[in-house]
Design a protein around this motif. Structure first.
Motif, PDB file in Angstrom:
ATOM      1  N   TRP A  72      39.960  41.288  45.603  1.00  0.00           N
ATOM      2  CA  TRP A  72      39.782  41.670  44.108  1.00  0.00           C
ATOM      3  C   TRP A  72      39.496  42.360  42.798  1.00  0.00           C
ATOM      4  O   TRP A  72      39.754  42.416  42.079  1.00  0.00           O
ATOM      5  N   LEU A  73      38.092  42.364  43.518  1.00  0.00           N
ATOM      6  CA  LEU A  73      37.322  43.812  43.611  1.00  0.00           C
ATOM      7  C   LEU A  73      37.587  44.912  43.047  1.00  0.00           C
ATOM      8  O   LEU A  73      37.230  45.887  42.211  1.00  0.00           O
ATOM      9  N   VAL A  74      38.313  45.472  44.289  1.00  0.00           N
ATOM     10  CA  VAL A  74      39.210  46.673  43.606  1.00  0.00           C
ATOM     11  C   VAL A  74      40.500  46.574  42.715  1.00  0.00           C
ATOM     12  O   VAL A  74      40.549  47.357  42.031  1.00  0.00           O
ATOM     13  N   SER A  75      41.141  45.265  42.918  1.00  0.00           N
ATOM     14  CA  SER A  75      42.020  45.090  41.555  1.00  0.00           C
ATOM     15  C   SER A  75      41.515  45.748  40.347  1.00  0.00           C
ATOM     16  O   SER A  75      41.588  46.329  39.436  1.00  0.00           O
ATOM     17  N   LEU A  76      40.577  44.597  40.446  1.00  0.00           N
ATOM     18  CA  LEU A  76      39.649  44.706  39.382  1.00  0.00           C
ATOM     19  C   LEU A  76      38.907  45.993  38.716  1.00  0.00           C
ATOM     20  O   LEU A  76      38.970  46.002  37.321  1.00  0.00           O
ATOM     21  N   LEU A  77      38.845  46.233  39.360  1.00  0.00           N
ATOM     22  CA  LEU A  77      38.190  47.684  39.346  1.00  0.00           C
ATOM     23  C   LEU A  77      39.001  49.071  38.124  1.00  0.00           C
ATOM     24  O   LEU A  77      38.963  49.544  37.382  1.00  0.00           O
ATOM     25  N   PHE A  78      40.455  48.696  38.973  1.00  0.00           N
ATOM     26  CA  PHE A  78      41.359  49.435  39.171  1.00  0.00           C
ATOM     27  C   PHE A  78      42.050  49.370  37.353  1.00  0.00           C
ATOM     28  O   PHE A  78      42.338  50.077  36.689  1.00  0.00           O
ATOM     29  N   PHE A  79      41.484  47.406  36.857  1.00  0.00           N
ATOM     30  CA  PHE A  79      42.380  47.353  36.012  1.00  0.00           C
ATOM     31  C   PHE A  79      41.549  47.228  35.123  1.00  0.00           C
ATOM     32  O   PHE A  79      41.785  47.039  33.549  1.00  0.00           O
ATOM     33  N   SER A  80      40.092  47.996  35.043  1.00  0.00           N
ATOM     34  CA  SER A  80      39.077  47.924  33.937  1.00  0.00           C
ATOM     35  C   SER A  80      39.225  48.580  33.336  1.00  0.00           C
ATOM     36  O   SER A  80      39.315  48.310  31.883  1.00  0.00           O
ATOM     37  N   PRO A  81      39.365  50.015  33.113  1.00  0.00           N
ATOM     38  CA  PRO A  81      40.059  50.775  32.626  1.00  0.00           C
ATOM     39  C   PRO A  81      41.349  50.921  31.125  1.00  0.00           C
ATOM     40  O   PRO A  81      41.483  50.281  29.549  1.00  0.00           O
ATOM     41  N   VAL A  82      42.391  49.322  31.717  1.00  0.00           N
ATOM     42  CA  VAL A  82      43.070  49.104  31.048  1.00  0.00           C
ATOM     43  C   VAL A  82      43.210  47.539  30.457  1.00  0.00           C
ATOM     44  O   VAL A  82      43.238  47.600  29.026  1.00  0.00           O
ATOM     45  N   ALA A  83      42.595  46.814  30.834  1.00  0.00           N
ATOM     46  CA  ALA A  83      41.476  45.825  30.379  1.00  0.00           C
ATOM     47  C   ALA A  83      41.126  46.425  28.717  1.00  0.00           C
ATOM     48  O   ALA A  83      40.434  46.252  27.784  1.00  0.00           O
ATOM     49  N   TRP A  84      40.025  47.462  28.988  1.00  0.00           N
ATOM     50  CA  TRP A  84      39.106  48.085  28.007  1.00  0.00           C
ATOM     51  C   TRP A  84      39.655  48.730  26.750  1.00  0.00           C
ATOM     52  O   TRP A  84      39.629  48.756  26.118  1.00  0.00           O
ATOM     53  N   ILE A  85      41.638  49.426  26.934  1.00  0.00           N
ATOM     54  CA  ILE A  85      41.455  49.746  26.078  1.00  0.00           C
ATOM     55  C   ILE A  85      42.294  48.473  25.095  1.00  0.00           C
ATOM     56  O   ILE A  85      42.437  48.811  24.094  1.00  0.00           O
ATOM     57  N   ILE A  86      42.960  47.749  26.481  1.00  0.00           N
ATOM     58  CA  ILE A  86      43.500  46.380  25.284  1.00  0.00           C
ATOM     59  C   ILE A  86      42.129  45.636  24.431  1.00  0.00           C
ATOM     60  O   ILE A  86      42.650  45.348  23.184  1.00  0.00           O
ATOM     61  N   LEU A  87      41.606  45.629  25.201  1.00  0.00           N
ATOM     62  CA  LEU A  87      39.893  44.741  24.463  1.00  0.00           C
ATOM     63  C   LEU A  87      39.534  45.621  23.032  1.00  0.00           C
ATOM     64  O   LEU A  87      39.729  45.763  21.934  1.00  0.00           O
TER      65      LEU A  87
END
Length: 277
Positions: free
Chosen positions: A15-30
């Protein structure tokens, strides 16, 4: 360490690795729901008042957006459908009839994808200009299909090699034509490979910029083209435009990957993992 603790640790790391890789996507959506001042705020704002103005501006002020989105969908889906159909027939021939030099021919096919785009863009551009194909939807679709075929042949041949030739022989002995054997008997058994090839090549064409920019034109612009030419405004990066456009742009491939994710592992192993689907 107990078994339960090891299990929790294992999934926690995943989960930590997944969230780390997803964080740029989440940031651009926010960011797509922020104002320009909120995006550029220092330190970054995690709590803000959401706004839909960025999306409204994208659809109302950017008159080319719908055309570019439509072009991305048309070029991607059309090219990949053609590529997968042609690749399936070619892979069937390689798998069943095994012409002399099959391994070398397969290597030559895959070597086409090893070439970097800038190495071939000049001759392609000169050819398209000479034949009057520049800024032509059909010509661009055929080009993307040509670029997608080699990798699709490799994937589908792996799947077809795993389908016993007894199915072909049984169909032929019972009076079935080759058309019946190929499309009624064999094709349903390699459906995971077809879907995997479709998704892999869809992602490639969906994200392609260089050839669309060089041999495309005003009527064939896609979303990567729009991101490249519309990223700057008022002397700086237009982050509201980039974030809103990117958030919409990633939706189709994400949906495809989510609904067909079980086929991707099989596709990446060229059909050798048979029990995953």
């Amino acid at each position: 360490m107990s078994h339960r603790l090891r299990t929790w640790t294992y999934y926690g790391v995943l989960w930590l690795v997944s969230l780390l890789f997803f964080s740029p996507v989440a940031w651009i959506i926010l960011s797509s729901f922020k104002t320009r001042n909120d995006i550029l705020a220092t330190p970054p704002k995690l709590v803000f008042t959401p706004t839909l103005d960025n999306y409204i501006d994208l659809f109302t002020r950017n008159t080319s957006f719908l055309l570019q989105l439509g072009n991305s969908i048309l070029l991607s889906v059309s090219a990949v459908v053609i590529a997968v159909f042609v690749s399936f027939l070619a892979a069937f021939c390689f798998s069943r009839f095994k012409p002399k030099g099959t391994d070398f021919l397969m290597f030559l096919l895959l070597s086409i994808r090893m070439l970097p785009g800038p190495a071939v863009i000049l001759p392609v551009f000169l050819m398209y200009v000479a034949f009057g194909w520049k800024d032509n939807h059909l010509a661009l679709i055929l080009f993307y299909a040509m670029f997608s075929i080699p990798f699709s042949v490799w994937i589908l041949k792996g799947f077809l090699d795993g389908v016993s030739t007894r199915f072909d022989e049984t169909g032929r002995v019972n009076g079935g034509s080759w058309f019946h054997v190929i499309f009624k008997v064999v094709l349903p058994q390699v459906k995971p490979g077809l879907i995997a090839a479709f998704i892999f090549n869809l992602i490639f064409v969906w994200n392609e910029f260089l050839f669309n920019f060089i041999i495309g034109g005003v009527t064939t612009q896609n979303i990567p083209y729009a991101l490249a030419v519309g990223a700057y405004s008022d002397g700086g990066l237009n982050w509201t435009f980039i974030s809103a456009l990117t958030s919409i742009y990633i939706v189709p491939p994400v949906l495809f990957i989510y609904f067909f994710q079980k086929y991707l592992l099989v596709g990446m192993t060229f059909g050798t993992v048979r029990g995953e689907v």
